[in-house]
Design an enzyme around this catalytic site. Structure first.
Site, PDB file in Angstrom:
ATOM      1  N   HIS A 135      73.903  11.613  31.671  1.00 57.73           N
ATOM      2  CA  HIS A 135      74.948  11.973  30.706  1.00 57.73           C
ATOM      3  C   HIS A 135      76.302  11.439  31.157  1.00 57.73           C
ATOM      4  O   HIS A 135      76.478  11.081  32.326  1.00 57.73           O
ATOM      5  CB  HIS A 135      75.042  13.492  30.517  1.00 57.73           C
ATOM      6  CG  HIS A 135      73.985  14.046  29.611  1.00 57.73           C
ATOM      7  ND1 HIS A 135      72.734  14.391  30.060  1.00 57.73           N
ATOM      8  CD2 HIS A 135      73.992  14.312  28.271  1.00 57.73           C
ATOM      9  CE1 HIS A 135      72.012  14.854  29.042  1.00 57.73           C
ATOM     10  NE2 HIS A 135      72.751  14.808  27.943  1.00 57.73           N
TER      11      HIS A 135
ATOM     12  N   LYS B 257      80.260  15.767  31.486  1.00 58.22           N
ATOM     13  CA  LYS B 257      79.342  16.894  31.254  1.00 58.22           C
ATOM     14  C   LYS B 257      79.428  17.893  32.394  1.00 58.22           C
ATOM     15  O   LYS B 257      79.394  17.520  33.569  1.00 58.22           O
ATOM     16  CB  LYS B 257      77.908  16.389  31.087  1.00 58.22           C
ATOM     17  CG  LYS B 257      76.929  17.510  30.754  1.00 58.22           C
ATOM     18  CD  LYS B 257      75.619  16.983  30.224  1.00 58.22           C
ATOM     19  CE  LYS B 257      74.627  18.114  29.963  1.00 58.22           C
ATOM     20  NZ  LYS B 257      75.099  19.073  28.960  1.00 58.22           N
TER      21      LYS B 257
HETATM   22  P1  NAD Z   1      83.863  19.318  25.384  1.00 57.13           P
HETATM   23  O1  NAD Z   1      84.323  19.808  26.710  1.00 57.13           O
HETATM   24  O2  NAD Z   1      84.291  17.982  24.922  1.00 57.13           O
HETATM   25  O3  NAD Z   1      84.272  20.357  24.233  1.00 57.13           O
HETATM   26  C1  NAD Z   1      84.147  21.745  24.355  1.00 57.13           C
HETATM   27  C2  NAD Z   1      85.271  22.360  23.552  1.00 57.13           C
HETATM   28  O4  NAD Z   1      85.072  23.785  23.503  1.00 57.13           O
HETATM   29  C3  NAD Z   1      86.668  22.137  24.176  1.00 57.13           C
HETATM   30  O5  NAD Z   1      87.530  21.594  23.199  1.00 57.13           O
HETATM   31  C4  NAD Z   1      87.104  23.532  24.602  1.00 57.13           C
HETATM   32  O6  NAD Z   1      88.503  23.717  24.445  1.00 57.13           O
HETATM   33  C5  NAD Z   1      86.335  24.400  23.615  1.00 57.13           C
HETATM   34  N1  NAD Z   1      86.173  25.787  24.054  1.00 57.13           N
HETATM   35  C6  NAD Z   1      86.093  26.282  25.312  1.00 57.13           C
HETATM   36  N2  NAD Z   1      85.982  27.621  25.277  1.00 57.13           N
HETATM   37  C7  NAD Z   1      86.001  27.976  23.971  1.00 57.13           C
HETATM   38  C8  NAD Z   1      85.933  29.215  23.289  1.00 57.13           C
HETATM   39  N3  NAD Z   1      85.831  30.364  23.939  1.00 57.13           N
HETATM   40  N4  NAD Z   1      85.977  29.211  21.944  1.00 57.13           N
HETATM   41  C9  NAD Z   1      86.101  28.055  21.246  1.00 57.13           C
HETATM   42  N5  NAD Z   1      86.178  26.847  21.836  1.00 57.13           N
HETATM   43  C10 NAD Z   1      86.124  26.811  23.182  1.00 57.13           C
HETATM   44  O7  NAD Z   1      82.263  19.411  25.441  1.00 57.13           O
HETATM   45  P2  NAD Z   1      81.214  18.723  24.445  1.00 57.13           P
HETATM   46  O8  NAD Z   1      80.757  17.425  25.013  1.00 57.13           O
HETATM   47  O9  NAD Z   1      81.741  18.784  23.044  1.00 57.13           O
HETATM   48  O10 NAD Z   1      79.977  19.738  24.591  1.00 57.13           O
HETATM   49  C11 NAD Z   1      80.124  21.103  24.239  1.00 57.13           C
HETATM   50  C12 NAD Z   1      78.819  21.822  24.524  1.00 57.13           C
HETATM   51  O11 NAD Z   1      77.783  21.296  23.691  1.00 57.13           O
HETATM   52  C13 NAD Z   1      78.322  21.650  25.968  1.00 57.13           C
HETATM   53  O12 NAD Z   1      77.707  22.856  26.379  1.00 57.13           O
HETATM   54  C14 NAD Z   1      77.279  20.535  25.840  1.00 57.13           C
HETATM   55  O13 NAD Z   1      76.316  20.560  26.863  1.00 57.13           O
HETATM   56  C15 NAD Z   1      76.696  20.902  24.507  1.00 57.13           C
HETATM   57  N6  NAD Z   1      75.985  19.822  23.810  1.00 57.13           N
HETATM   58  C16 NAD Z   1      74.884  20.195  23.134  1.00 57.13           C
HETATM   59  C17 NAD Z   1      74.188  19.276  22.380  1.00 57.13           C
HETATM   60  C18 NAD Z   1      72.980  19.733  21.595  1.00 57.13           C
HETATM   61  O14 NAD Z   1      72.394  18.910  20.850  1.00 57.13           O
HETATM   62  N7  NAD Z   1      72.609  21.010  21.688  1.00 57.13           N
HETATM   63  C19 NAD Z   1      74.622  17.943  22.321  1.00 57.13           C
HETATM   64  C20 NAD Z   1      75.766  17.585  23.031  1.00 57.13           C
HETATM   65  C21 NAD Z   1      76.452  18.546  23.766  1.00 57.13           C
END
Ligand code: NAD
Length: 279
Positions: A159, A163
């Site tokens: 990744h 991440k």
């Molecule tokens: P990122 O760090 O770019 O974004 C996360 C966002 O969440 C940030 O903007 C942060 O400010 C916000 N955040 C933090 N705490 C919060 C809260 N209490 N309430 C609302 N917002 C809050 O991360 P990302 O790459 O967008 O990934 C986010 C999550 O999704 C991770 O856990 C990642 O592993 C997961 N993910 C899942 C899939 C899937 O298909 N299930 C795919 C990609 C990423």
């Protein structure tokens, strides 16, 4: 906006996935993103103009989330955020009668229990990977595990450098799938003199650059090697899977739904009806 439009809120709207979900949703007529939730200070409380330019999305902080869910008549929250806020989000969805799609990974047992508890009141899906290809990989893996008992198995995931959690939620799902077929011990990387035992699965993690997400399962034995590989080429694949799931989940009875069951039940693909699956 059409009468059947599903009203979405995106939790974590300013993040990589939140922005990808919004970009996918803006292109579709069956959903409208009316609310974004983010703790990022500069985004709080202001109105953001959609990329399409025709609609606005209100943006609130998590502390104002509950009222906003009600005020904006949200049907489904799509959550890609951070583990520590997910339990509170689930509780708010249950109180405000809003369905929840969560893709946030790295959840602890307490948070998973909070999601389960919410599913007694509202429909909930939590999935570690919203791409269809990964579900095809897991299906293929199940078939391979039946046909290739005793073959050595190694899992590799790669990744982007940003991440936070490791191994990825998807890699854990792959390990759980293997665990349904055989007993094993997970060995995270290897160093020094560490010969392989029969009952181990190697779990290898790489973090580099902007890689969207790659998973590989290698099965080897009997003078042959089978490799099952999935590569996400854009975050849009997860985003459109999550939006498809949100449309499918809206209006359903309270329950804990799996993405797998949604895919098998005529879940729409990119807003178009998948006729074959609906028969
Ligand atoms: P990122 O760090 O770019 O974004 C996360 C966002 O969440 C940030 O903007 C942060 O400010 C916000 N955040 C933090 N705490 C919060 C809260 N209490 N309430 C609302 N917002 C809050 O991360 P990302 O790459 O967008 O990934 C986010 C999550 O999704 C991770 O856990 C990642 O592993 C997961 N993910 C899942 C899939 C899937 O298909 N299930 C795919 C990609 C990423």
């Amino acid at each position: 906006m059409t009468a059947s439009t599903t009203r979405l809120a995106i939790n974590g709207v300013a993040g990589r996935m939140g922005r990808a979900v919004r970009a996918v949703a803006v292109e579709r007529e069956d959903v409208t993103v009316v609310l974004g939730i983010t703790p990022t200070r500069e985004d709080n409380g202001r109105q953001a103009t959609d990329a399409a330019g025709s609609e606005t999305m209100a943006v609130v902080s998590p502390s104002n989330r509950r009222d906003a869910l009600q005020r904006h008549e949200i049907d489904v929250v799509v959550d890609f955020s951070a583990p520590d806020g997910v339990a509170g989000l689930a509780a708010d969805c249950a109180v405000e009668d809003v369905a929840l799609i969560s893709g946030t990974t790295g959840l602890d047992g307490e948070t998973k229990a909070a999601l389960r508890e919410a599913s007694e009141t509202v429909p909930v899906i939590h999935a570690t990977n919203f791409s269809r290809g990964i579900y095809a990989l897991v299906d293929a893996l199940e078939a391979a595990l039946g046909t290739l008992p005793g073959y050595d198995i190694e899992v590799l995931e790669t990744h982007h450098r940003g991440k936070q959690d490791a191994p990825s939620g998807t890699a854990k799902t792959i390990l759980e799938t293997i665990g349904e077929h055989r007993d094993f011990e997970t060995v995270h990387g290897r160093e020094g003199i560490q010969p392989r035992t029969e009952d181990e699965v190697g779990m290898l993690v790489r973090r580099a650059g902007g890689v969207r997400g790659e998973h590989e399962v290698l099965l080897a034995g009997n003078d042959e090697v089978l490799m099952l590989t999935h590569r996400a080429e854009d975050r849009g694949v997860f985003a459109s899977g999550a939006v498809d799931a949100a449309v499918w989940l809206a209006g359903r009875d309270a329950d804990w739904y799996t993405l797998d069951s949604a895919f098998q039940s005529g879940l729409r693909v990119d807003g178009k009806t998948d006729g074959q699956r609906e028969t």
